[in-house]
Design a protein around this motif. Structure first.
Motif, short mmCIF file in Angstrom:
data_model
loop_
_atom_site.label_atom_id
_atom_site.label_comp_id
_atom_site.label_asym_id
_atom_site.label_seq_id
_atom_site.Cartn_x
_atom_site.Cartn_y
_atom_site.Cartn_z
N UNK A 121 74.74 83.01 16.52
CA UNK A 121 74.80 83.79 17.76
C UNK A 121 76.23 83.71 18.30
N UNK A 122 76.85 84.83 18.65
CA UNK A 122 78.26 84.79 19.09
C UNK A 122 78.42 84.30 20.52
N UNK A 123 78.27 83.01 20.68
CA UNK A 123 78.38 82.42 22.02
C UNK A 123 79.83 82.31 22.45
N UNK A 124 80.77 82.45 21.51
CA UNK A 124 82.19 82.40 21.84
C UNK A 124 82.89 81.17 21.33
N UNK A 125 82.13 80.10 21.05
CA UNK A 125 82.74 78.85 20.59
C UNK A 125 81.84 78.20 19.55
N UNK A 126 82.45 77.72 18.50
CA UNK A 126 81.71 76.90 17.54
C UNK A 126 81.45 75.53 18.16
N UNK A 127 80.30 74.93 17.82
CA UNK A 127 80.08 73.52 18.13
C UNK A 127 80.01 72.77 16.81
N UNK A 128 79.91 71.46 16.86
CA UNK A 128 79.95 70.67 15.64
C UNK A 128 78.75 70.94 14.73
N UNK A 129 77.64 71.37 15.32
CA UNK A 129 76.50 71.76 14.49
C UNK A 129 76.85 72.95 13.61
N UNK A 130 77.58 73.92 14.18
CA UNK A 130 78.08 75.05 13.39
C UNK A 130 78.97 74.56 12.26
N UNK A 131 79.88 73.65 12.60
CA UNK A 131 80.82 73.14 11.59
C UNK A 131 80.05 72.54 10.42
N UNK A 132 79.00 71.79 10.72
CA UNK A 132 78.22 71.14 9.66
C UNK A 132 77.55 72.18 8.76
N UNK A 133 76.96 73.20 9.36
CA UNK A 133 76.26 74.23 8.59
C UNK A 133 77.23 75.03 7.74
N UNK A 134 78.32 75.52 8.35
CA UNK A 134 79.21 76.44 7.63
C UNK A 134 80.10 75.71 6.63
N UNK A 135 80.46 74.46 6.91
CA UNK A 135 81.20 73.68 5.93
C UNK A 135 80.33 73.42 4.70
N UNK A 136 79.04 73.19 4.91
CA UNK A 136 78.11 72.96 3.80
C UNK A 136 77.94 74.21 2.96
N UNK A 137 77.65 75.34 3.61
CA UNK A 137 77.43 76.57 2.84
C UNK A 137 78.71 76.98 2.11
#
Length: 925
Positions: free
Chosen positions: A85-101
């Protein structure tokens, strides 16, 4: 106070240095000279490496997969991270998901697969609308501004997405087809309106599905206590596919679903009954007599374990507070039950069935109504007699009577016939659970996909024709106060012609739940520019299902259930060739952080408000006692970490490595600086290893201590074993278990082995091959750091098998050597898996007979065979990794087999006791 805290304080000073032209040139790719072996790897150097290689790979570009290409000999891999969801800022949960994929997508590219790794934006939703209300910034502008910011952040994170597939659900090129799919559901009788008690969020002023209310009765988004209201809403009949969705969880194609399967099974429930839908009518009196008047949007959904007894229903019951329980409908009372002035209409016989209101009927949990059948219940018979209801007699000698076309049929045959008739009439007839409810998709907001329906005073509910799609949102310049949808005030948009009769009607003002948008996005990624249909059948056939789906565990119910439903529906319509959309899952655990709460007040502090100079820490200034816990990161608990700060301090690849190391993907990830030094040390050791390798290869230092041939062979053998051991384990993990933290641990062990051997071995081909493979194995996780290592390494490497001219990101994944022994696993009932080591050159080409022959030489297997005969052998080979052999056997000597089993149990018990004693002894020592 922590390394990260001090680094933040220094960040401004560092930025000032770069502003005034200070820009160190420390990396080989910029200077052509590798730093000296005395230079440790600094964070500044890491960031410079990131910047250089990002720019270089950006210039090289990324060649997209041709849509008509269904993959080469290695096949395809569709790697998908859950829609952000484009909330405007990544959080560390995003970092974990996208770094993994991203790491997995890069790995599969190294392995030679055709990889699809798209990204897009789940762009409709309440936050954009609430922001518009609060700041008067229109949702479309707010959303696209945030998309641009988050796209930059994902690129800063080094994610190698297929950007040519990018789209946002708020773009009409996408929601055109969301509306088209809604029309398909409507035409199939699966989208309908009904007046019902709904969950109302008083803060966001909108309806919530049951799944969006937490166990405390609060909204999953606003946190407000949810209220109950009656509203006419749009539903999707997901229950029509309850049995299909439940059975699909047993599909052998699903891999690593584990807890998700349990969660989904629990949510769907056991499909031990059938849906029966009945219209509700009210008697109306006029000079022409008494006639029926159907109550709009008031259909009753019954759940019957014995639908063949449909003609034996004497009455229906609803609870107090049901939508039918109104003052106008209440009639006479009898025995604690109240007759309502409405009745249900049997969908087959069209007879009228009385409805009573009562809280004392034995309702089946989670059902809307009670079904009174006197022929199988004495209590129902008494209620019917008291009210004077007709008591149908429909059973005689195990067969049906007085049941129309079902008469004289056995109960089993009647069930088969009546359920099919109900299906044909669009009145249920399908197996479902009492637990699962239809999907409520109405939202009383502006920023969502418009529901393509026109309400006509003559024709009623009329779908918008396909050629008039998309129905777009009206342009608005301001938002009314919270709770009023702008669609109700957009009169020019609201009024329209009925597509059927041309009379003036009104558009539907509810918009769709955003879970509808995300229920099919994985299909659109395959055919993002298609203007004729949502997606091509040929492309989905070639690239579906998603091979690896990466996202948070919190979506295991809502999103996963709706996406599976949409796929099952499309499969039933012949539009897709796979019933399950996702093959394998990586469900990420939460990212946790230290939270500091004042013991007396419960107030959460920021880290800057804590005095760490005393033990235990206290509130700075007041000395108040604190409760220190590890909790999910959130703004309300002041324990969130901004990924941008981490990236600015440590750089892209180090941030990725910090996030992926030490914790399994499915486990909660405690973001603790105590784990950082180990990662920094490993990076430095690997950096120094390459520096020394270059120095020794360039200078050919003759002062290096010589070793004997015997010692050389011993060290080379050790390094060969260590290198193949790491390569085998890392490859197996990346390909089959995706526990990236474990893969990193094996790579760290290989670095240790490289550092332990005498430096003279750096001149050897064995060392060169091991170091090359170490760099390639790490490259999916730290692509920029390893690209720099690779550039320096290739400047002095001499091995002819290396493709030095090929960029690291295009290097083939290394293979385990042909002579390295790999495990052939076999299984004995009641024992842990056993294994025999077999050279790879033999293992890759084993036959079942050869595997049996090898295993039969093992003593424990020979003992197991006592009294048994092997009748069949199955062999599964993972080339270059391992093989597993499975046996079917018969027992020809029962006594001998029992004796052998007893012996093994005793030995196992003895071994367990010995291990226990050893542990006790170690504790004492």
């Amino acid at each position: 106070m922590g390394r990260l805290w001090f680094a933040r304080k220094l960040l401004t000073h560092r930025k000032r240095q770069f502003t005034f032209g200070y820009c160190p040139r420390l990396i080989y790719s910029q200077t052509g000279v590798w730093p000296t072996t005395d230079d440790e790897l600094s964070h500044t150097t890491k960031k410079e490496i990131d910047a250089f290689w990002k720019e270089k790979y950006k210039r090289l570009g990324h060649e997209p997969i041709e849509d008509e290409d269904d993959g080469d000999s290695q096949g395809k891999k569709y790697v998908l991270s859950m829609f952000p969801y484009p909330s405007g800022k990544l959080h560390l949960g995003h970092v974990r998901v996208y770094a993994t994929s991203d790491a997995m997508a890069r790995f599969y590219r190294h392995r030679g697969y055709k990889v699809i790794h798209p990204i897009g934006w789940d762009a409709f939703g309440l936050p954009a609308e609430n922001a518009a209300i609060d700041s008067n910034k229109m949702p479309d502008l707010w959303t696209h501004t945030n998309i641009n910011q988050m796209r930059e952040q994902l690129q800063e994170l080094g994610c190698h997405f297929d950007w040519h597939r990018e789209f946002a659900t708020c773009n009409h090129q996408y929601f055109h087809w969301t509306q088209s799919l809604f029309l398909r559901l409507f035409q199939a009788g699966l989208a309908y309106q009904k007046e019902a008690m709904v969950n109302w969020d008083p803060v966001d002023q909108t309806v919530l599905a049951n799944e969006q209310v937490d166990e405390d009765g609060c909204s999953w988004r606003s946190g407000a206590k949810v209220e109950q209201r009656y509203l006419r809403q749009w539903y999707i009949k997901i229950t029509r596919f309850s049995k299909s969705l439940l059975d699909g969880l047993s599909d052998t194609a699903l891999e690593n679903w584990r807890d998700i399967t349990k969660i989904q099974r629990h949510w769907i429930g056991e499909c031990g009954g059938y849906r029966v839908e009945m219209d509700v009518a009210k008697e109306s009196h006029s000079s022409a007599g008494t006639n029926q008047r159907l109550l709009p949007a008031s259909r009753l959904n019954l759940w019957m374990t014995q639908p063949e007894l449909l003609h034996g229903i004497s009455f229906l019951g609803v609870r107090r507070g049901h939508v039918l329980d109104t003052e106008a409908h209440r009639g006479r009372c009898c025995g604690g039950h109240q007759l309502l002035k409405v009745h249900a209409i049997c969908p087959i016989s069209r007879r009228e069935i009385p409805i009573i209101m009562s809280d004392t009927l034995p309702y089946i949990e989670d059902t809307e109504a009670y079904v009174g059948i006197p022929c199988i219940s004495e209590e129902d018979k008494n209620i019917s007699s008291n009210f004077g209801f007709t008591v149908p007699h429909i059973l005689k000698n195990g067969r049906l009577i007085n049941s129309g076309e079902l008469s004289d049929l056995s109960l089993a045959k009647a069930r088969e016939q009546v359920t099919q008739t109900l299906v044909d009439k669009g009145a249920g007839g399908f197996p479902t659970s009492a637990k699962q409810k239809d999907w409520l998709i109405s939202r009383q907001r502006y920023w969502g996909t418009p529901i393509p329906i026109v309400h006509c005073p003559s024709c009623g509910v009329v779908p918008v024709p396909e050629h008039q799609l998309p129905v777009e949102l009206p342009k608005i310049s301001h938002f009314p106060k919270r709770g009023i949808s702008p669609l109700k005030e957009a009169h020019g948009w609201l009024r329209c012609s009925c597509p059927r009769c041309g009379q003036e009607g009104q558009r539907e003002t509810d918009t769709m739940d955003t879970f509808v948008d995300s229920s099919w996005y994985f299909l659109r990624f395959l055919d993002v520019n298609n203007e004729e249909q949502p997606f091509s059948f040929k492309l989905q056939e070639a690239f579906m299902p998603v091979d690896l789906y990466v996202g948070g565990k919190e979506h295991a119910v809502l999103h996963m259930l709706y996406a599976r439903f949409m796929q099952h529906f499309l499969a039933s319509e012949g539009l897709v060739s796979h019933w399950e959309p996702f093959k394998r899952l990586i469900m990420m655990g939460m990212v946790m952080g230290s939270a500091y709460k004042v013991k007396d007040s419960g107030r959460y502090l920021t880290k800057d408000q804590v005095d760490f100079s005393v033990k235990p820490p206290v509130e700075l200034g007041t000395g108040a006692s604190l409760v220190i816990t590890t909790e999910k990161m959130s703004k309300s608990k002041n324990n969130g970490i901004d990924p941008q700060e981490v990236l600015e301090i440590y750089g892209t690849d180090t941030t990725r490595l910090l996030m992926l190391a030490n914790f399994a993907p499915g486990s909660p990830r405690d973001w603790s600086e105590e784990t950082f030094p180990g990662i920094f040390s490993w990076q430095n050791r690997l950096w120094m290893t390459v520096a020394e390798f270059i120095d020794i290869r360039q200078n050919k230092d003759h002062s290096l201590s010589c070793i004997s041939d015997e010692e050389r062979k011993e060290h080379e053998q050790h390094l060969w074993n260590a290198h193949n051991h790491a390569l085998y384990n890392v490859t197996y993990i990346m390909e089959h278990t995706h526990q990236l933290n474990a893969a990193i641990a094996f790579m760290q062990a290989l670095t240790t082995s490289l550092r332990k051997v005498p430096k003279i071995l750096m001149m050897s081909e064995v060392f060169e091959q091991a170091l090359a493979n170490q760099i390639i194995m790490l490259s999916p996780i730290t692509p920029h750091f390893t690209s720099e290592l690779w550039a320096g390494f290739c400047s002095v490497a001499t091995c002819s098998s290396l493709q030095k001219e090929v960029p690291l990101m295009n290097q083939p994944w290394p293979e385990v050597d042909q002579d390295y022994p790999l495990p052939l696993r076999y299984f004995i009932k009641g024992e842990k898996p056993q294994q025999v080591k077999v050279p790879r050159r033999m293992l890759d080409h084993l036959s079942p007979e050869q595997a049996l022959q090898l295993v039969s030489k093992e003593k424990n297997f020979q003992e197991f065979l006592q009294g048994r005969t092997i009748v069949d052998t199955q062999l599964k080979i993972l080339p270059g990794l391992r093989a597993s052999v499975f046996f079917t056997y018969s027992v020809h000597d029962v006594a001998r087999a029992k004796q052998e089993l007893k012996k093994r149990k005793e030995e196992k018990k003895k071994q367990k006791l010995e291990n226990k004693m050893k542990r006790k002894q170690r504790a004492v020592d």
